[in-house]
Design an enzyme around this catalytic site. Structure first.
Site, PDB file in Angstrom:
ATOM      1  N   HIS A 198      41.877  42.687  34.071  1.00 48.91           N
ATOM      2  CA  HIS A 198      42.051  43.637  32.972  1.00 48.91           C
ATOM      3  C   HIS A 198      41.693  43.043  31.601  1.00 48.91           C
ATOM      4  O   HIS A 198      41.531  43.779  30.626  1.00 48.91           O
ATOM      5  CB  HIS A 198      43.474  44.207  32.958  1.00 48.91           C
ATOM      6  CG  HIS A 198      44.535  43.251  32.532  1.00 48.91           C
ATOM      7  ND1 HIS A 198      45.347  42.583  33.416  1.00 48.91           N
ATOM      8  CD2 HIS A 198      44.949  42.855  31.304  1.00 48.91           C
ATOM      9  CE1 HIS A 198      46.208  41.826  32.769  1.00 48.91           C
ATOM     10  NE2 HIS A 198      45.986  41.969  31.477  1.00 48.91           N
TER      11      HIS A 198
ATOM     12  N   ASP B 195      44.008  41.751  40.551  1.00 53.27           N
ATOM     13  CA  ASP B 195      43.801  41.721  39.103  1.00 53.27           C
ATOM     14  C   ASP B 195      43.309  40.352  38.644  1.00 53.27           C
ATOM     15  O   ASP B 195      43.771  39.804  37.649  1.00 53.27           O
ATOM     16  CB  ASP B 195      45.069  42.115  38.338  1.00 53.27           C
ATOM     17  CG  ASP B 195      44.818  42.288  36.837  1.00 53.27           C
ATOM     18  OD1 ASP B 195      43.706  42.704  36.467  1.00 53.27           O
ATOM     19  OD2 ASP B 195      45.725  41.985  36.034  1.00 53.27           O
TER      20      ASP B 195
ATOM     21  N   SER C 279      47.666  37.304  28.849  1.00 47.67           N
ATOM     22  CA  SER C 279      47.152  37.677  30.169  1.00 47.67           C
ATOM     23  C   SER C 279      46.101  36.674  30.624  1.00 47.67           C
ATOM     24  O   SER C 279      45.147  36.396  29.903  1.00 47.67           O
ATOM     25  CB  SER C 279      46.536  39.072  30.135  1.00 47.67           C
ATOM     26  OG  SER C 279      47.529  40.052  29.965  1.00 47.67           O
TER      27      SER C 279
END
Length: 375
Positions: free
Chosen positions: A116, A146, A220
């Site tokens: 992402h 992911d 992230s």
């Protein structure tokens, strides 16, 4: 009276003798007394004191952590009279900037991050520990976890240390190193709150490490390390929930490094992730009872079987229960799905199947998992 005097004299001599003996022991053997005192106060050997600083751990891992900056160009209408002479609207490209983190796991320029972070972006730049900033290209992605693999044109890069024998336990001190709010190599600390979290419904294959180390925008894809500096996970998700009307923060989740690195190796080698697939959908058991009234302790129920797939060919049908695979109990649908995915396509598994209270064994040959759509 004389008897009393004799008794008092005996007691006095005993006291004086004891004091004299104690003086001699302290004077001649003080080290022995100190050693005995220290032995009484020493903590158990299996309870090592916590370090006063985690600087050494950070210095081991931080050089392999990178900051990621992305740009996405989107059309935007030109304001104030944005029309051509023929009446058509005029548009210009507007750059949308975002940021994230990554970890170097190969000295030849391969970097692991979250999908992402780089999904649908136009440009990717990576900033290194030494200040260099260079473009990166996407090698491959894995939506089911992911994860994404990037490549930069550099060699001899610092690689994050990984200890295969380093167990992750609830209560372990952990540190997150990442590009928090664009502040590169920000370090936050917490503990492992839980392991094996697999009920978040965020990706298909879940086996998260839960931690209370602060995870902010830009974290992230950042590194989660232990107190020794070993990489144990790739931070991927933070959760902000309401508890009794108040916002609960600092609940973060990381992909275990064993799972993340396996995905990276396969993407580099094959361009995709090779996963076993049984050709069936599973559901957790909910108060399922056998015909004799006893409860089923382990297993998953089959909610759908893909005709012509491995499960169908093995004789498994809708409504069956799978209670074991290769002799190991099946506990829940998420773990069972993950266990199957970690088998090589073409491998054979032995399944214990319960149908109408009758248990039997069957064999299924797994195939490559087709692309799946996530809800």
């Amino acid at each position: 009276m004389s008897k009393i005097n004799k008794l008092m004299g005996f007691i006095l001599r005993a006291v004086i003798t004891g004091l004299a003996l104690a003086f001699v022991v302290v004077y001649l053997w003080p080290a022995a007394l100190q050693k005995n005192h220290q032995a009484q106060e020493a903590p158990p050997q299996d309870m090592a004191p916590a370090p006063a600083s985690y600087a050494e751990a950070v210095n081991r891992a931080a050089p392999a952590v990178v900051s990621i900056y992305t740009k996405t160009y989107l059309p935007s209408q030109v304001p104030q009279g944005g029309q051509s002479a023929s009446g058509f609207r005029l548009y210009q490209l507007r750059a949308i900037r975002d940021l994230g983190s990554g970890v170097i796991l190969n000295e030849n320029g391969y970097i692991l991050t979250n999908l992402h972070v780089i999904q649908n972006v136009t440009e990717i730049e990576v900033a290194f520990w030494d200040g260099r900033i260079i473009p990166a290209e996407v090698v491959g992605t894995d939506p089911e976890t992911d994860l994404a693999v990037l490549k930069v044109s550099l060699e001899g890069l610092p690689v994050a240390p990984v200890n295969e024998n380093s167990a992750v336990l609830v209560g372990d001190v952990v540190l997150a190193i990442g590009n928090s709010f664009g502040l590169s190599h920000t370090v936050t600390m917490g503990i492992v709150s839980a392991t094996g979290r697999n009920d978040l419904r965020s990706v298909l294959y879940e086996d998260f490490i839960q931690t209370d180390a602060a995870i902010n925008a830009g974290n992230s894809g950042c590194a989660l390390i232990n107190a020794s500096g070993d990489l144990i996970g790739i931070n991927t998700l933070k959760s902000t929930v309401k508890l009794r009307g108040q916002v609960a923060q600092n609940i973060g989740f990381a992909i275990p490094i064993t799972l993340a690195r396996d995905v990276m190796v396969q993407i580099i080698e094959y361009g995709t992730v090779r996963r076993g697939w049984l050709g069936a959908d599973f559901a957790d058991l909910r108060r399922t009872l056998l015909p004799d009234g006893s409860a089923v302790q382990n297993g998953v129920s089959i909610s759908r079987v893909h005709q012509g797939g491995p499960a169908w060919n093995a004789g498994i049908r809708h409504g069956d229960l799978i209670t074991a695979m290769d002799g190991e109990p099946v506990t829940d649908a998420s773990r069972f799905l993950l266990a199957i995915s970690q088998r090589e396509p073409g491998s054979q598994v032995e399944l214990e199947v319960v149908r109408r209270g009758q248990s039997s064994q069957t064999y299924a040959t797994l195939i490559q998992q087709p692309p799946l759509k996530l809800d």
